[in-house]
Design an enzyme around this catalytic site. Structure first.
Site, mmCIF file in Angstrom:
data_model
loop_
_atom_site.group_PDB
_atom_site.id
_atom_site.type_symbol
_atom_site.label_atom_id
_atom_site.label_comp_id
_atom_site.label_asym_id
_atom_site.label_seq_id
_atom_site.Cartn_x
_atom_site.Cartn_y
_atom_site.Cartn_z
ATOM 1 N N HIS A 72 6.955 -28.772 11.535
ATOM 2 C CA HIS A 72 8.159 -28.984 12.339
ATOM 3 C C HIS A 72 8.296 -27.867 13.361
ATOM 4 O O HIS A 72 8.294 -26.694 13.002
ATOM 5 C CB HIS A 72 9.408 -28.986 11.444
ATOM 6 N N TYR A 201 20.900 -30.099 9.881
ATOM 7 C CA TYR A 201 21.925 -29.385 9.109
ATOM 8 C C TYR A 201 23.283 -29.741 9.714
ATOM 9 O O TYR A 201 23.523 -29.470 10.894
ATOM 10 C CB TYR A 201 21.721 -27.870 9.225
ATOM 11 N N PRO A 293 20.509 -22.413 -1.237
ATOM 12 C CA PRO A 293 19.366 -23.099 -0.606
ATOM 13 C C PRO A 293 19.495 -23.339 0.902
ATOM 14 O O PRO A 293 18.526 -23.749 1.537
ATOM 15 C CB PRO A 293 19.299 -24.435 -1.351
ATOM 16 N N TYR A 385 14.819 -18.092 10.175
ATOM 17 C CA TYR A 385 14.481 -19.357 9.515
ATOM 18 C C TYR A 385 12.967 -19.483 9.317
ATOM 19 O O TYR A 385 12.493 -19.922 8.266
ATOM 20 C CB TYR A 385 15.021 -20.533 10.329
HETATM 21 P P1 FAD Z 1 10.667 -21.294 -10.864
HETATM 22 O O1 FAD Z 1 10.206 -22.328 -9.921
HETATM 23 O O2 FAD Z 1 12.004 -21.449 -11.489
HETATM 24 O O3 FAD Z 1 9.556 -21.159 -11.982
HETATM 25 C C1 FAD Z 1 9.767 -20.462 -13.191
HETATM 26 C C2 FAD Z 1 8.926 -21.086 -14.264
HETATM 27 O O4 FAD Z 1 9.077 -20.361 -15.475
HETATM 28 C C3 FAD Z 1 9.362 -22.525 -14.569
HETATM 29 O O5 FAD Z 1 8.237 -23.374 -14.554
HETATM 30 C C4 FAD Z 1 10.020 -22.422 -15.938
HETATM 31 O O6 FAD Z 1 9.883 -23.617 -16.685
HETATM 32 C C5 FAD Z 1 9.259 -21.260 -16.544
HETATM 33 N N1 FAD Z 1 9.974 -20.567 -17.617
HETATM 34 C C6 FAD Z 1 11.290 -20.317 -17.724
HETATM 35 N N2 FAD Z 1 11.564 -19.655 -18.855
HETATM 36 C C7 FAD Z 1 10.387 -19.471 -19.499
HETATM 37 C C8 FAD Z 1 10.014 -18.880 -20.717
HETATM 38 N N3 FAD Z 1 10.928 -18.316 -21.515
HETATM 39 N N4 FAD Z 1 8.714 -18.863 -21.072
HETATM 40 C C9 FAD Z 1 7.771 -19.432 -20.261
HETATM 41 N N5 FAD Z 1 8.078 -20.028 -19.090
HETATM 42 C C10 FAD Z 1 9.363 -20.039 -18.705
HETATM 43 N N6 FAD Z 1 13.340 -22.676 -1.702
HETATM 44 C C11 FAD Z 1 12.738 -22.707 -0.478
HETATM 45 O O7 FAD Z 1 11.991 -21.775 -0.141
HETATM 46 N N7 FAD Z 1 12.907 -23.733 0.414
HETATM 47 C C12 FAD Z 1 13.708 -24.766 0.108
HETATM 48 O O8 FAD Z 1 13.794 -25.700 0.904
HETATM 49 C C13 FAD Z 1 14.410 -24.753 -1.155
HETATM 50 N N8 FAD Z 1 15.216 -25.772 -1.515
HETATM 51 C C14 FAD Z 1 15.695 -25.820 -2.792
HETATM 52 C C15 FAD Z 1 16.446 -26.918 -3.141
HETATM 53 C C16 FAD Z 1 16.926 -27.016 -4.439
HETATM 54 C C17 FAD Z 1 17.727 -28.229 -4.810
HETATM 55 C C18 FAD Z 1 16.665 -25.977 -5.406
HETATM 56 C C19 FAD Z 1 17.163 -26.065 -6.820
HETATM 57 C C20 FAD Z 1 15.930 -24.883 -5.053
HETATM 58 C C21 FAD Z 1 15.450 -24.777 -3.745
HETATM 59 N N9 FAD Z 1 14.701 -23.687 -3.333
HETATM 60 C C22 FAD Z 1 14.160 -23.670 -2.068
HETATM 61 C C23 FAD Z 1 14.440 -22.582 -4.262
HETATM 62 C C24 FAD Z 1 13.075 -22.689 -4.932
HETATM 63 O O9 FAD Z 1 12.951 -23.914 -5.592
HETATM 64 C C25 FAD Z 1 12.892 -21.516 -5.919
HETATM 65 O O10 FAD Z 1 13.202 -20.323 -5.253
HETATM 66 C C26 FAD Z 1 11.472 -21.447 -6.488
HETATM 67 O O11 FAD Z 1 11.281 -22.465 -7.425
HETATM 68 C C27 FAD Z 1 11.190 -20.101 -7.142
HETATM 69 O O12 FAD Z 1 9.945 -20.102 -7.780
HETATM 70 P P2 FAD Z 1 9.692 -19.254 -9.100
HETATM 71 O O13 FAD Z 1 8.267 -19.505 -9.465
HETATM 72 O O14 FAD Z 1 10.157 -17.875 -8.881
HETATM 73 O O15 FAD Z 1 10.674 -19.862 -10.171
HETATM 74 C C1 DHB Z 2 15.251 -28.763 1.902
HETATM 75 C C2 DHB Z 2 15.929 -27.900 1.071
HETATM 76 C C3 DHB Z 2 16.652 -26.872 1.626
HETATM 77 O O1 DHB Z 2 17.286 -26.014 0.820
HETATM 78 C C4 DHB Z 2 16.725 -26.683 2.989
HETATM 79 O O2 DHB Z 2 17.456 -25.669 3.487
HETATM 80 C C5 DHB Z 2 16.037 -27.539 3.814
HETATM 81 C C6 DHB Z 2 15.301 -28.592 3.260
HETATM 82 C C7 DHB Z 2 14.466 -29.869 1.304
HETATM 83 O O3 DHB Z 2 14.506 -30.012 0.077
HETATM 84 O O4 DHB Z 2 13.811 -30.605 2.044
#
Ligand code: FAD
Ligand code: DHB
Length: 395
Positions: A72, A201, A293, A385
């Protein structure tokens, strides 16, 4: 069992770290408490910064991302019934963002891990960590009905916000900064071709809404709801009704409607743990920090953390120095706090807060009018961004 780096969590942070270490010839064991399918199917982020895309390509795990990711050049801010385009690429010297689901990132990384033959254990139980302040830190867990113990040179806490690593750090050794928001996001995936090529947005009198996508056939949409909202209260018809009220613009643009294939509500918070290290335990990604988010930063911050951590570990094992490991927390937190600032700013600029007056609404419209009318303001938004640079050069 012994490994150089024990990694807890197979989300983006843990899997990226495991592969970066593999490329450096450093061994690791990844333990994950959920099943492989659950981890792959969990619907979450969708926007990758240029730096995250570049990292995946450099690591040799970006082939499908290159093929199927949707680059994009810009995005829209929509308010008072009009969409205003912000050309991210033009404002940042050609940088872009890429829409590619987090679950696809995770799938690619699990495939890459499996191909290396290095251990990745799903569905482990009762994970605990011990002796993080010694050179033989330990991870204990249950797997296939057996008690396992792994000794590690280092432990990477990549287990997300609700994991066990951060709470295992003794209280006085870590400080938490937190802010909760008086709303959450209701999100859906719909089988409908995206009706705009770029994200929208939207700031509406009824509250925030966001138009996004996952593929040429799937639309991803969100809108602001009260934080404790129960998804069971929302029929598909009611969701579309609300979505269309908030997203439709005066020129008649609106999202295409189709069957809803997934829906859920996500709470929003800002959170930072400092420092991101205790002894031989390093926290990375959501285990150390959460952003609301709105700025699409969470996954991207996780990628930057592990890039720094992997470089630090590579420097350590090459016998060069502990400099980068010693500075890990400071280097990451500088960027994390800037992303916190940006995510908070995006959130307060685009959401309606309970108790706001009509004055606040009009002031916020003026804010958006300014942002979309001033090249200086748009440039600031665009560079944040697209992703701020890491202030140091990694080897
Ligand atoms: P996680 O993805 O949470 O991974 C942690 C892992 O550890 C999981 O698989 C979990 O099951 C595991 N775990 C937990 N506890 C234990 C345990 N005790 N023992 C073993 N394993 C365990 N970010 C963006 O950059 N762009 C976006 O557009 C965006 N949109 C989002 C939209 C939504 C609706 C949500 C909920 C989040 C969004 N995020 C976005 C945030 C993004 O999803 C997280 O920041 C990202 O998943 C972080 O990765 P992580 O590996 O640190 O944590
Ligand atoms: C999406 C999620 C976000 O948090 C955002 O800022 C933009 C896009 C997505 O899930 O596509």
């Amino acid at each position: 069992m012994h490994t150089q780096v024990g990694i807890i969590g197979a989300g983006p942070a843990g899997l990226l770290l495991g592969h970066l270490l593999h490329l450096e010839g450093i061994d690791s064991v990844i333990v994950e408490n959920r099943s492989r399918d659950y981890v792959i199917e969990r619907v979450r982020a969708g926007v990758l910064e240029q730096g995250t895309v570049d990292l995946m390509i450099r690591m040799g795990v970006g082939e499908r991302l290159r093929r199927e990711g949707l680059p994009h050049q810009g995005l829209y801010f929509s308010f008072a019934g009009r969409r205003h385009h912000i050309n991210l690429a033009e404002l940042t010297g050609g940088k872009t963002i890429t829409v590619y689901g987090q679950n696809e990132v995770v799938r690619d990384l699990i495939d890459a891990r499996t191909a290396t033959g290095r251990p990745l254990h799903f569905e482990v139980g009762h994970v605990t960590i011990h002796d993080m302040d010694s050179e033989r830190s330990k991870i204990r867990f249950e797997h296939n009905g057996r008690e396992e113990e792994i000794t590690c040179d280092f432990i990477a806490g990549c287990d997300g916000f609700h994991g066990i690593c951060r709470p295992s750090i003794p209280e006085g050794s870590i400080k938490h900064y937190e802010r909760e928001y008086p709303f959450g996001w209701l999100g859906i995936l719909a089988e409908a071709a995206p009706s705009s090529e770029e994200l929208v947005y939207t700031y509406h009198h009824r509250g925030f809404a966001l138009f996004s996508m996952r593929s040429p056939k799937i639309t991803r949409l969100y809108f602001q709801v009260p934080p404790e909202e129960d998804i069971a209260n929302w029929s598909d018809d009611a969701i579309w009704d609300e979505m269309l009220q908030r997203l439709t613009t005066r020129d008649g643009w609106q999202p295409a409607i189709g069957p809803i294939v997934q829906k859920g509500v996500t709470p929003m918070r800002s959170f930072v743990a400092e420092p991101m290290r205790y002894g031989r335990l390093f926290l990375a990604g959501d285990s150390a920090h959460i952003v609301p988010p709105t700025g699409a930063k969470g996954l991207n911050l996780a990628a930057t953390d592990v890039m720094v951590l992997a470089s630090g570990l590579a420097e350590y094992y090459a016998g060069r120095s502990t400099r980068l490991l010693d500075d890990y927390s400071d280097i990451c937190l500088r960027r994390v706090w800037k992303a916190q600032r940006f995510s908070w700013w995006m959130t307060q600029t685009l959401h309606r807060f309970p108790g706001e007056s009509e004055f606040d609404y009009r002031r916020q419209l003026a804010d958006l009018d300014y942002i979309t009318g001033s090249r200086a303001a748009m440039t600031s938004l665009a560079e944040n961004y697209i992703g701020l640079p890491l202030d140091i050069q990694l080897a």
